[in-house]
Design an enzyme around this catalytic site. Structure first.
Site, PDB file in Angstrom:
ATOM      1  N   TYR A 163       0.838  -1.218   0.000  1.00 56.88           N
ATOM      2  CA  TYR A 163       0.000   0.000   0.000  1.00 56.88           C
ATOM      3  C   TYR A 163       0.868   1.262   0.000  1.00 56.88           C
ATOM      4  CZ  TYR A 163      -3.805   3.069   1.688  1.00 56.88           C
ATOM      5  OH  TYR A 163      -4.748   4.060   1.832  1.00 56.88           O
ATOM      6  N   LYS A 167       1.016   4.140  -2.836  1.00 55.03           N
ATOM      7  CA  LYS A 167       0.634   5.519  -2.515  1.00 55.03           C
ATOM      8  C   LYS A 167       1.802   6.492  -2.733  1.00 55.03           C
ATOM      9  CE  LYS A 167      -3.691   4.858  -1.441  1.00 55.03           C
ATOM     10  NZ  LYS A 167      -4.760   5.427  -2.292  1.00 55.03           N
TER      11      LYS A 167
HETATM   12  N1  LIG Z   1      -9.692   5.537   5.269  1.00 51.64           N
HETATM   13  C1  LIG Z   1      -8.470   5.998   5.478  1.00 51.64           C
HETATM   14  O1  LIG Z   1      -8.020   6.149   6.620  1.00 51.64           O
HETATM   15  C2  LIG Z   1      -7.578   6.359   4.318  1.00 51.64           C
HETATM   16  C3  LIG Z   1      -6.352   6.980   4.599  1.00 51.64           C
HETATM   17  C4  LIG Z   1      -5.514   7.350   3.566  1.00 51.64           C
HETATM   18  C5  LIG Z   1      -5.904   7.106   2.265  1.00 51.64           C
HETATM   19  N2  LIG Z   1      -7.093   6.503   2.009  1.00 51.64           N
HETATM   20  C6  LIG Z   1      -7.427   6.265   0.606  1.00 51.64           C
HETATM   21  O2  LIG Z   1      -8.660   6.883   0.322  1.00 51.64           O
HETATM   22  C7  LIG Z   1      -9.340   6.146  -0.698  1.00 51.64           C
HETATM   23  C8  LIG Z   1     -10.732   5.777  -0.220  1.00 51.64           C
HETATM   24  O3  LIG Z   1     -10.595   4.999   0.964  1.00 51.64           O
HETATM   25  P1  LIG Z   1     -11.854   4.618   1.884  1.00 51.64           P
HETATM   26  O4  LIG Z   1     -11.344   4.556   3.268  1.00 51.64           O
HETATM   27  O5  LIG Z   1     -13.012   5.463   1.546  1.00 51.64           O
HETATM   28  O6  LIG Z   1     -12.100   3.112   1.375  1.00 51.64           O
HETATM   29  P2  LIG Z   1     -13.395   2.183   1.424  1.00 51.64           P
HETATM   30  O7  LIG Z   1     -14.395   2.719   2.383  1.00 51.64           O
HETATM   31  O8  LIG Z   1     -12.875   0.812   1.600  1.00 51.64           O
HETATM   32  O9  LIG Z   1     -13.996   2.346  -0.051  1.00 51.64           O
HETATM   33  C9  LIG Z   1     -13.233   1.962  -1.159  1.00 51.64           C
HETATM   34  C10 LIG Z   1     -13.945   2.322  -2.426  1.00 51.64           C
HETATM   35  O10 LIG Z   1     -13.109   1.934  -3.531  1.00 51.64           O
HETATM   36  C11 LIG Z   1     -13.871   1.123  -4.420  1.00 51.64           C
HETATM   37  N3  LIG Z   1     -12.998   0.186  -5.111  1.00 51.64           N
HETATM   38  C12 LIG Z   1     -12.171  -0.746  -4.578  1.00 51.64           C
HETATM   39  N4  LIG Z   1     -11.525  -1.403  -5.546  1.00 51.64           N
HETATM   40  C13 LIG Z   1     -11.951  -0.878  -6.730  1.00 51.64           C
HETATM   41  C14 LIG Z   1     -11.643  -1.128  -8.084  1.00 51.64           C
HETATM   42  N5  LIG Z   1     -10.763  -2.066  -8.457  1.00 51.64           N
HETATM   43  N6  LIG Z   1     -12.292  -0.400  -9.032  1.00 51.64           N
HETATM   44  C15 LIG Z   1     -13.193   0.560  -8.682  1.00 51.64           C
HETATM   45  N7  LIG Z   1     -13.515   0.841  -7.406  1.00 51.64           N
HETATM   46  C16 LIG Z   1     -12.890   0.126  -6.448  1.00 51.64           C
HETATM   47  C17 LIG Z   1     -14.897   0.467  -3.553  1.00 51.64           C
HETATM   48  O11 LIG Z   1     -15.967   0.043  -4.380  1.00 51.64           O
HETATM   49  P3  LIG Z   1     -16.912  -1.208  -3.955  1.00 51.64           P
HETATM   50  O12 LIG Z   1     -17.732  -0.672  -2.821  1.00 51.64           O
HETATM   51  O13 LIG Z   1     -17.696  -1.510  -5.151  1.00 51.64           O
HETATM   52  O14 LIG Z   1     -15.966  -2.286  -3.522  1.00 51.64           O
HETATM   53  C18 LIG Z   1     -15.268   1.603  -2.608  1.00 51.64           C
HETATM   54  O15 LIG Z   1     -16.175   2.481  -3.225  1.00 51.64           O
HETATM   55  C19 LIG Z   1      -8.447   4.943  -1.007  1.00 51.64           C
HETATM   56  O16 LIG Z   1      -7.603   5.233  -2.098  1.00 51.64           O
HETATM   57  C20 LIG Z   1      -7.617   4.809   0.252  1.00 51.64           C
HETATM   58  O17 LIG Z   1      -6.400   4.163   0.006  1.00 51.64           O
HETATM   59  C21 LIG Z   1      -7.935   6.121   2.996  1.00 51.64           C
END
Ligand SMILES: NC(=O)c1ccc[n+]([C@@H]2O[C@H](COP(=O)([O-])OP(=O)(O)OC[C@H]3O[C@@H](n4cnc5c(N)ncnc54)[C@H](OP(=O)(O)O)[C@@H]3O)[C@@H](O)[C@H]2O)c1
Length: 254
Positions: A163, A167
């Site tokens: 990851y 990133k």
């Molecule tokens: N949460 C945190 O603390 C955090 C921190 C830093 C960065 N981020 C980044 O922020 C972004 C969103 O994270 P989140 O926490 O909101 O994640 P999340 O709640 O797990 O949601 C992930 C989203 O990505 C979609 N997805 C996964 N694989 C995919 C693919 N191959 N093609 C298209 N869509 C896909 C999922 O769709 P489905 O529902 O259809 O599976 C879902 O809508 C990510 O890039 C993550 O790495 C998150």
């Protein structure tokens, strides 16, 4: 959904694609951009019911949205996503590369499949979507691209070699593409969240994590969405490109 005054709806007439918008941060970004007047394509990979629910919510509030299923790591599906958005809205002004997954485990236990799945979705997905959408933006001579990175790509995080590599790659990609597209009115920036309360972080032990966050709490998806909205909707952001903005409660202080 907020009903913002006309003077704030600076994205009216603009079309945005938000990848991974069925849940979490992507959903908050899609809502925010819609409130500011954009028509929004809600991309997802499997959560069709959740994606359709957001479309209904936006439509009921008087906005325009469509749900489009596409795995961002697959070239044909990304091309189909962009074609579908063009068929429906006939332009693409904003791309938010937000879709992401984790397959956390320590290095020695990490299987090549765990490595590849995360690189494919979190890094190759950003490349494929940016390449496809920027072709349209280049013709329009205007665009805003936001790539969602992470503090893990800046400071590392045990258990996240895959990851954090993806990133960090997103940050290098952002800077190069910002330089390539700048002369055509397209800005490209990264947003690096810290720990945000979503499904992705729901199984983590908060007690272990909170001691590393100066503000002492997880962030909310809406707090990341606010930064994205500033970068794509505020005229004051027009001179900003190739940058990384942390929304992390003070975890990374450069
Ligand atoms: N949460 C945190 O603390 C955090 C921190 C830093 C960065 N981020 C980044 O922020 C972004 C969103 O994270 P989140 O926490 O909101 O994640 P999340 O709640 O797990 O949601 C992930 C989203 O990505 C979609 N997805 C996964 N694989 C995919 C693919 N191959 N093609 C298209 N869509 C896909 C999922 O769709 P489905 O529902 O259809 O599976 C879902 O809508 C990510 O890039 C993550 O790495 C998150």
């Amino acid at each position: 959904m907020r009903n913002l005054p006309e003077s704030l709806r600076t994205l009216q007439g603009k079309v945005a694609i938000v990848t991974g918008a069925s849940r979490g941060i992507g959903r908050a970004i899609a809502r925010e951009l819609s409130e500011y007047g954009a028509s929004v394509a809600i991309n997802y990979s499997s959560s069709s019911t959740a994606a359709e629910k957001i479309v209904a919510e936006i439509t009921q509030a008087g906005g325009n949205a469509i749900a489009v299923s596409a795995d961002v790591s697959k070239v044909e599906q990304v091309e189909a996503l962009v074609n579908k958005v063009m068929e429906k809205f006939n332009r693409i002004d904003i791309l938010v590369n937000n879709a992401g997954i984790t397959r956390d485990t320590l290095l020695l236990r990490m299987k090549p499949e765990d490595w590849q799945a995360v690189i494919d979705t979190n890094l190759t997905g950003v490349f494929l979507c940016t390449r496809a959408a920027s072709k349209i933006m280049l013709k329009q001579r205007w665009g805003r691209i936001i790539n969602i990175s992470s503090v893990a790509g800046q400071m590392g995080n045990p258990g996240q070699a895959n990851y954090s590599a993806a990133k960090a790659g997103v940050i290098g990609f952002t800077k190069t593409v910002a330089k390539e597209l700048a002369s055509r009115g397209i800005t490209v920036n990264a947003v690096a969240p810290g720990f945000i309360a979503t499904d992705m972080t729901s199984s983590l032990n908060a007690e272990d994590i909170l001691k590393y966050i100066p503000l002492g709490r997880y962030g909310q998806p809406e707090e990341v969405a606010g930064m994205v909205r500033f970068l794509v909707a505020d005229p004051a952001a027009a001179y900003i490109t190739g940058q990384v903005f942390n929304v992390d409660g003070g975890m990374v202080m450069a």
